[in-house]
Enzyme design. Structure first.
Site, mmCIF file in Angstrom:
data_model
loop_
_atom_site.group_PDB
_atom_site.id
_atom_site.type_symbol
_atom_site.label_atom_id
_atom_site.label_comp_id
_atom_site.label_asym_id
_atom_site.label_seq_id
_atom_site.Cartn_x
_atom_site.Cartn_y
_atom_site.Cartn_z
ATOM 1 N N ILE A 92 0.791 -1.037 -0.047
ATOM 2 C CA ILE A 92 0.001 -0.075 -0.096
ATOM 3 C C ILE A 92 1.064 1.119 -0.047
ATOM 4 O O ILE A 92 2.091 1.296 0.736
ATOM 5 C CB ILE A 92 -0.831 -0.033 1.297
ATOM 6 C CG1 ILE A 92 -1.843 1.156 1.145
ATOM 7 C CG2 ILE A 92 -0.378 -0.116 2.589
ATOM 8 C CD1 ILE A 92 -3.006 0.834 2.257
ATOM 9 N N CYS A 93 0.515 2.224 -0.639
ATOM 10 C CA CYS A 93 1.355 3.355 -0.932
ATOM 11 C C CYS A 93 0.512 4.819 -1.312
ATOM 12 O O CYS A 93 -0.922 4.632 -1.409
ATOM 13 C CB CYS A 93 2.363 3.241 -2.026
ATOM 14 S SG CYS A 93 1.799 3.081 -3.647
ATOM 15 N N LYS A 94 1.209 5.701 -1.185
ATOM 16 C CA LYS A 94 0.463 7.129 -1.445
ATOM 17 C C LYS A 94 -0.112 6.905 -2.951
ATOM 18 O O LYS A 94 0.612 6.449 -3.678
ATOM 19 C CB LYS A 94 1.524 8.221 -1.078
ATOM 20 C CG LYS A 94 1.709 8.571 0.313
ATOM 21 C CD LYS A 94 2.718 9.533 0.224
ATOM 22 C CE LYS A 94 3.045 9.986 1.585
ATOM 23 N NZ LYS A 94 4.203 11.076 1.752
#
Length: 251
Positions: free
Chosen positions: A109-111
């Site tokens: 999960i990332c920006k």
């Protein structure tokens, strides 16, 4: 590696670090760079309603397609497959985030704005160059549309506040009032009606009890007035005790 997002180095499952699936592709090796993309529609959180197997809610693993029991896990964003030990999303990512799956099958999960992330697995360590997110056409918004946080599951959904109705969350399917005003006004309305019907029942009973002694059918009128009053009172209590979802912002 200096410009790789630091916060994207954590896997969604705690035991992902240092482990890779036996069926995962090994091409490239640690430190190699691959082109990745945001998880597409085929890997978005699956619908519970479409995945019911009997009475047990299940979803399919996005890696090995094995069924995963999600009973009691609907507040989580991801679940772990018992067959391949990989993660599968069951809810949309938090606001400002996106899911990315590494070629070694590690779910990250990332920006939403991230362009490069690093896989945290010790025997992978790939640098993933993310392809731009597809541009979606703007959705026509009706007047009064607002973003609402469900009081039951804490997910957000869009609701037209101008509708004179209760809101049903598309995620958990539970009903709530959007803002306290609607539930309070409905509760007050049903309470007034309940008082009126009970008062009518009492008045008719007191005024015609002698007549009712000779005409037994009059008792049905008494019963109807009191039953209607009790039903309306129950409805009033339902609205007064209803949970209220929060309006986050107008759209």
């Amino acid at each position: 590696m200096g410009d790789v997002e630091n916060e994207e180095r954590q896997p969604l499952l705690q035991n992902d670090l240092g482990r890779t699936n036996g069926n995962a592709p090994q091409a490239g090796g640690p430190g190699s760079q691959v082109l990745g993309g945001v998880i597409g529609p085929e890997d978005l959180p699956p619908s519970y309603q479409q995945s019911l197997q009997g009475s047990t809610p299940q979803v399919s693993c996005r890696v090995c397609q094995s069924p995963i029991d999600v009973s009691g896990k609907r507040d989580q964003h991801v679940v772990k497959c018992t067959s391949c030990s990989e993660a599968t999303p069951i809810r949309n990512p938090p606001a400002g985030k996106k899911y990315v799956r590494c070629p070694c099958n590690c779910l990250l999960i990332c920006k939403s704005s991230s362009q490069r992330i690093a896989c945290p697995r010790a025997n992978c360590k790939r640098i993933i160059n993310l392809s731009p997110s597809p541009v979606t056409p703007p959705i026509p918004i009706s007047p009064g549309m607002c973003k609402v946080t469900c009081v039951h599951c804490r997910d957000t959904f869009l609701f037209n506040a101008l509708k004179n109705a209760l809101a049903r969350c598309p995620h958990c399917r539970k009903v709530s009032s959007v803002g306290p005003q609607f539930a309070r006004s409905r509760g007050k309305l049903f309470l007034i009606l309940a008082i009126i019907f009970i008062a009518i029942g009492v008045g008719v009973t007191v005024g015609t009890y002698q007549y009712a002694a000779a005409h037994g059918g009059t008792y049905f009128i008494y019963a109807g007035a009191f039953i209607a009053g009790l039903l309306l009172l129950t409805r009033s209590i339902y609205y007064y005790t209803m949970k209220v979802s929060i309006i986050e912002e107008p759209v």
